[in-house]
Scaffold this active site. Structure first.
Site, PDB file in Angstrom:
ATOM      1  N   HIS A 187       0.813  -1.223   0.000  1.00  0.00           N
ATOM      2  CA  HIS A 187       0.000   0.000   0.000  1.00  0.00           C
ATOM      3  C   HIS A 187       0.836   1.259   0.000  1.00  0.00           C
ATOM      4  CE1 HIS A 187      -3.611  -2.242   1.846  1.00  0.00           C
ATOM      5  NE2 HIS A 187      -3.571  -2.317   0.536  1.00  0.00           N
ATOM      6  N   ARG A 294      -6.220  -6.515 -11.813  1.00  0.00           N
ATOM      7  CA  ARG A 294      -5.992  -7.716 -10.989  1.00  0.00           C
ATOM      8  C   ARG A 294      -6.912  -7.621  -9.768  1.00  0.00           C
ATOM      9  NH1 ARG A 294      -0.198  -6.410 -12.416  1.00  0.00           N
ATOM     10  NH2 ARG A 294       0.704  -8.290 -13.347  1.00  0.00           N
ATOM     11  N   ARG A 330      -9.800  -9.026 -14.804  1.00  0.00           N
ATOM     12  CA  ARG A 330      -9.300 -10.400 -14.818  1.00  0.00           C
ATOM     13  C   ARG A 330      -9.933 -11.147 -13.650  1.00  0.00           C
ATOM     14  NH1 ARG A 330      -3.332 -11.982 -13.705  1.00  0.00           N
ATOM     15  NH2 ARG A 330      -3.811 -11.168 -11.650  1.00  0.00           N
ATOM     16  N   GLU A 428      -0.717 -17.409 -20.972  1.00  0.00           N
ATOM     17  CA  GLU A 428       0.412 -17.332 -20.034  1.00  0.00           C
ATOM     18  C   GLU A 428       0.941 -18.705 -19.679  1.00  0.00           C
ATOM     19  OE1 GLU A 428      -0.813 -15.145 -16.565  1.00  0.00           O
ATOM     20  OE2 GLU A 428      -2.680 -16.227 -16.354  1.00  0.00           O
ATOM     21  N   ASP A 452       3.938 -14.966 -16.319  1.00  0.00           N
ATOM     22  CA  ASP A 452       3.777 -16.408 -16.146  1.00  0.00           C
ATOM     23  C   ASP A 452       4.281 -17.194 -17.354  1.00  0.00           C
ATOM     24  OD1 ASP A 452       2.714 -17.085 -13.562  1.00  0.00           O
ATOM     25  OD2 ASP A 452       0.996 -15.838 -14.102  1.00  0.00           O
ATOM     26  N   CYS A 499      -0.153  -7.871 -21.676  1.00  0.00           N
ATOM     27  CA  CYS A 499      -0.319  -7.176 -20.384  1.00  0.00           C
ATOM     28  C   CYS A 499       0.755  -7.564 -19.377  1.00  0.00           C
ATOM     29  CB  CYS A 499      -1.702  -7.433 -19.812  1.00  0.00           C
ATOM     30  SG  CYS A 499      -1.965  -9.140 -19.313  1.00  0.00           S
TER      31      CYS A 499
HETATM   32  C1  PEP Z   1       1.339 -12.269 -16.236  1.00  0.00           C
HETATM   33  O1  PEP Z   1       1.454 -13.417 -15.802  1.00  0.00           O
HETATM   34  O2  PEP Z   1       2.115 -11.774 -17.059  1.00  0.00           O
HETATM   35  C2  PEP Z   1       0.258 -11.407 -15.759  1.00  0.00           C
HETATM   36  C3  PEP Z   1       0.007 -10.260 -16.341  1.00  0.00           C
HETATM   37  O3  PEP Z   1      -0.440 -11.796 -14.672  1.00  0.00           O
HETATM   38  P1  PEP Z   1       0.165 -11.790 -13.169  1.00  0.00           P
HETATM   39  O4  PEP Z   1       1.441 -11.037 -13.188  1.00  0.00           O
HETATM   40  O5  PEP Z   1      -0.888 -11.141 -12.330  1.00  0.00           O
HETATM   41  O6  PEP Z   1       0.302 -13.258 -12.909  1.00  0.00           O
HETATM   42 MG    MG Z   2      -0.164 -14.313 -14.718  1.00  0.00          MG
END
Ligand code: PEP
Ligand code: MG
Length: 579
Positions: A187, A294, A330, A428, A452, A499
């Protein structure tokens, strides 16, 4: 005596100033009381006073957008039965003084969270600590802990509660912030970014080493703190700080202009957010929408999943902040190392490969149902899109689409107002990348999560610092998968977004553009740099560059090649970013 420590660059910029230490509320006296009812009353008044202070911090933010939402979670905790009733119970049954009762209750609630291997839960322990400290301060009736001197300062603290952060970072005398604990998503870090105060967090034990009125350099570009710097070092840091402020305000003034390459390729740049409040800053930085929201934040501070109605309210607040620009929600990416206490599943021996994201949601259909229904209802008020994390192939996506259709039919039957949402699949997992054509045929859009995708393609645990350096998205295996994904999506005519953080990596971004990605979603702080990078490059030159990178055999070689090819074009931008 000069010393330098590394930390996490949490909010861009460089600040130089006199250190001002925010001391923790010290240990409490363990005393027993005779009038237990009066002590419970004293506790309740302190909780009310603490809540009132946070309410007023929240009000003071009204003009600056909805940063106050961060404080809502803290306000909720003031009503948390485990904390409030737990402490009152200790006073009643054991005759503990209110300070001791709060300290003991906070310690009990924190212990299991602190022991978690998940950063997410460890951060929640920190939130409980903040609320406890707040209440303690009011029990003692002392508020001068936060008093600032007349002159400008750099704050040095173990950590700041969100309410303290709002109060202090919003003060013009505060030039920068250093904290001992925290991460780039804690935060304090989010608030420092929202209030644009250069910050380094997670700098380790520091408070006790700071002597009064020593100078500090906070380098929020490189994640570095220097105490008692040499004169020439301080002068240079001040110069860099001024240059950065000038540069970022120049970039900001162009935020609403399109991001178009020199040869006319248009790139749509959106923002990634974790907290609803971040949507305000995203809009101000020219984001064309939220490409990744997220939503795990909604599980903050609670055991039970968030209610459908509450979610509708939160999603609508993000939509409002975005003023008609699309918001991609998401679905909960829980599990793995982020398992709420209400979900009684084992993380399994290998959490990243276990019941995570949609796999977990299919075991908890009620949780997914409330989220999907809330998104559909919010869509009546603005453009909402929904995307699913960790989809491994087209048949899973079909099942998810079927579930959404059923819940939509339910809302129809109930006569509840809702809108249409486009459904996307995150790419991912390597299997999804390899089946990109089939997935692109099923989904309304694809969104590539490189964080990921890198982890699963290269077998590099993204949360393990020992192997972090091996997880480079410019590894040719990843680049080849990325090329395959965008080619498949283009062939089928399905929009594809990136993303993952690769899109915000100043060296990797030219390759991403060269592969043909034209929609990107990046953290808000990276938006102005990504916009500027796009404006300085030639898309056809990047196509050639990406083709060359596809033939290299290591990430190291790819990085070196990009640097060498684009030094003339992007060198100055890279150096402003501290690359
Ligand atoms: C990713 O995996 O690139 C992604 C955008 O999701 P997170 O980082 O929340 O797993
Ligand atoms: Mg991810």
């Amino acid at each position: 005596m000069r010393f330098e420590v590394p930390g996490i660059a949490a909010s861009l910029g460089i600040a130089v100033g006199t250190a001002h230490v925010i001391a923790r509320v010290g240990g409490v006296t363990r005393r027993r009381v005779s009038d237990r009812d009066a002590e419970v009353e004293r506790l309740r008044s302190a909780i009310d006073a603490s809540r009132a202070e946070i309410e007023s911090a929240k009000e003071s933010l009204a003009g600056a957008g909805e940063t106050g939402l961060v404080l809502d979670a803290q306000l909720l905790m003031h009503r948390d039965e485990l904390l409030v009733d737990g402490a009152a119970q200790r006073i009643r049954s054991e005759g503990m003084g209110a300070e001791w009762a709060i300290e003991a209750t906070v310690a009990d609630l924190k212990a299991p969270l602190e022991a978690s291997s998940s950063r997410y839960f460890r951060e929640r322990a920190q939130d409980i600590e903040h609320v406890g400290q707040h209440i303690l301060r009011h029990l003692r009736g002392k508020h001068d802990r936060l008093a600032l001197p007349e002159s400008s300062v750099v704050l040095v603290a173990s950590d700041l509660s969100p309410a303290d952060a709002v109060r202090l970072l919003g003060d013009h005398r505060v030039l920068g912030l250093v904290t001992e604990v925290g991460s780039s998503t804690s935060h304090t870090a989010l608030l420092a970014r929202a209030l644009e105060v250069p910050a380094v967090v997670g700098a380790g034990p520091l408070v006790d080493r700071v002597v009064a009125s020593v100078d500090v350099i906070v380098d929020g570009l490189r994640g570095r703190v220097v105490l008692d710097p040499r004169d020439e070092e301080r002068d240079y840091a001040e110069k860099r700080g001024r240059r950065f402020r000038r540069f970022s305000s120049e970039l900001r003034s162009k935020a609403d202009e399109p991001a178009t390459t020199l040869d006319g390729a248009e790139v749509t740049l959106m923002a990634n957010i974790e907290l609803p409040v971040e949507a305000i800053a995203a809009r101000a930085h020219g984001a064309r929408g939220i490409g990744l929201y997220r939503t795990e934040f909604l599980f903050l501070e609670r055991d039970a999943p968030p209610e459908e109605n509450e979610q509708v309210g939160v999603y609508r607040s993000v939509l409002e902040a975005c003023a008609d620009r699309p918001v991609v929600i998401r679905t909960f990416d829980l599990g793995g190392d982020k398992l709420p206490r209400s979900m009684q599943h084992s993380a399994g021996p290998n959490p990243a490969l276990g019941l995570r994201a949609v796999r977990l949601m299919m075991r908890e259909p009620e949780v997914m149902r409330s989220q999907v229904r809330a998104a559909l209802r919010a869509a009546a008020h603005g453009p909402v899109e929904l995307m699913f994390p960790m989809v491994e192939g087209p048949s899973t996506f079909r099942t998810l689409r079927g579930l959404v259709a059923a819940w939509q039919a339910e809302l129809d039957a109930e006569g509840v107002e809702h809108g249409e949402v486009r459904l996307g699949a995150m790419v991912e997992v390597p299997s999804a990348a390899l089946l990109a054509k089939e997935l692109a045929t099923e989904a309304d859009f694809l969104s590539v999560g490189t964080n990921d995708l890198v982890q699963y393609t290269l077998a590099v645990d993204r949360s393990n610092a020992d192997v972090a350096a091996l997880g480079d998205p410019l590894h040719p295996a990843v680049v080849r998968l990325l090329a395959h994904i965008v080619q498949c999506a283009d062939k089928v005519g399905t929009p594809v977004v990136m993303c993952g953080d690769m899109a915000a990596d100043p060296i990797a971004l030219p390759v991403v553009l060269g592969l043909g990605y034209r929609r990107l979603s990046v953290p808000t702080v990276s938006l102005p740099f990504a916009q500027e990078l796009v404006r300085r490059v030639d898309a056809s030159q990047l196509t050639a560059l990406a083709t060359e990178v596809l033939d290299l055999e290591s990430a190291v070689a790819s990085r070196a090649h990009v640097r060498a090819q684009l030094e003339d074009t992007l060198g100055s931008l890279w150096s402003e970013q501290g690359v």
